[in-house]
Write a protein that holds these residues in place. Structure first.
Motif, mmCIF file in Angstrom:
data_model
loop_
_atom_site.group_PDB
_atom_site.id
_atom_site.type_symbol
_atom_site.label_atom_id
_atom_site.label_comp_id
_atom_site.label_asym_id
_atom_site.label_seq_id
_atom_site.Cartn_x
_atom_site.Cartn_y
_atom_site.Cartn_z
ATOM 1 N N HIS A 145 3.607 -0.179 131.472
ATOM 2 C CA HIS A 145 3.371 -0.543 132.869
ATOM 3 C C HIS A 145 4.592 -1.131 133.551
ATOM 4 C CE1 HIS A 145 -0.879 0.330 132.645
ATOM 5 N NE2 HIS A 145 -0.968 -0.407 131.553
ATOM 6 N N ASP A 168 -3.236 -1.736 127.796
ATOM 7 C CA ASP A 168 -4.298 -1.584 128.793
ATOM 8 C C ASP A 168 -5.597 -2.059 128.177
ATOM 9 O OD1 ASP A 168 -5.977 -0.897 130.861
ATOM 10 O OD2 ASP A 168 -5.229 1.144 131.055
ATOM 11 N N ASP A 213 -1.997 -7.725 127.755
ATOM 12 C CA ASP A 213 -2.102 -6.677 128.769
ATOM 13 C C ASP A 213 -1.060 -6.965 129.847
ATOM 14 O OD1 ASP A 213 -2.943 -4.636 130.402
ATOM 15 O OD2 ASP A 213 -4.967 -5.377 130.675
ATOM 16 N N LYS A 265 1.615 -6.257 132.865
ATOM 17 C CA LYS A 265 1.659 -5.350 134.010
ATOM 18 C C LYS A 265 2.993 -5.328 134.747
ATOM 19 C CE LYS A 265 -2.573 -4.105 133.479
ATOM 20 N NZ LYS A 265 -2.798 -2.987 132.600
#
Length: 116
Positions: free
Chosen positions: A18, A39, A79, A81
């Motif tokens: 990401h 994810d 996770d 980003k």
């Protein structure tokens, strides 16, 4: 000059990427890649994509080489980003953010004396 296609090591395909930031991590004059991803928002029957704990890809004459966590010191679990590098005279900060309303982590790094 345009874009060049580079094949990346298999480690860059362990989970979705990401965020990518560039830095000369090993002070060899080449821009290396810092990758973050995973994810956790997948369907229950699919499971999480969580096999990436951050990845440093060092640029070599042969292409990009993946560095193990023990070698790079880069460990970005969860996770993730987004990434951004904030530079200052004697070093910098790698800022990492994850899910909405999650905390932002900051990792400090130093510049070698030759870069000052």
């Amino acid at each position: 000059s345009g874009f060049l296609l580079h094949e990346l090591p298999i480690q860059a395909q362990f989970a979705p990427i990401h965020a990518i930031a560039t830095s000369d991590a090993n002070q060899d004059g080449n821009l290396d890649l810092i990758l973050a991803g995973n994810d956790f928002a997948t369907e229950t029957n699919t499971g999480r994509y969580d096999s990436l704990n951050g990845l440093l890809l060092v640029k070599t004459e042969a292409g990009y080489q993946a560095c193990e966590i023990a070698e790079s010191g880069l460990y970005l679990p969860g996770d993730q980003k987004s990434l951004i590098i904030l530079n200052y005279a004697k070093g910098g900060l790698l800022m990492v953010s994850g899910e909405n309303d999650g905390k932002i982590s900051a990792y400090q790094f130093s510049r070698s004396p030759s870069e000052e």
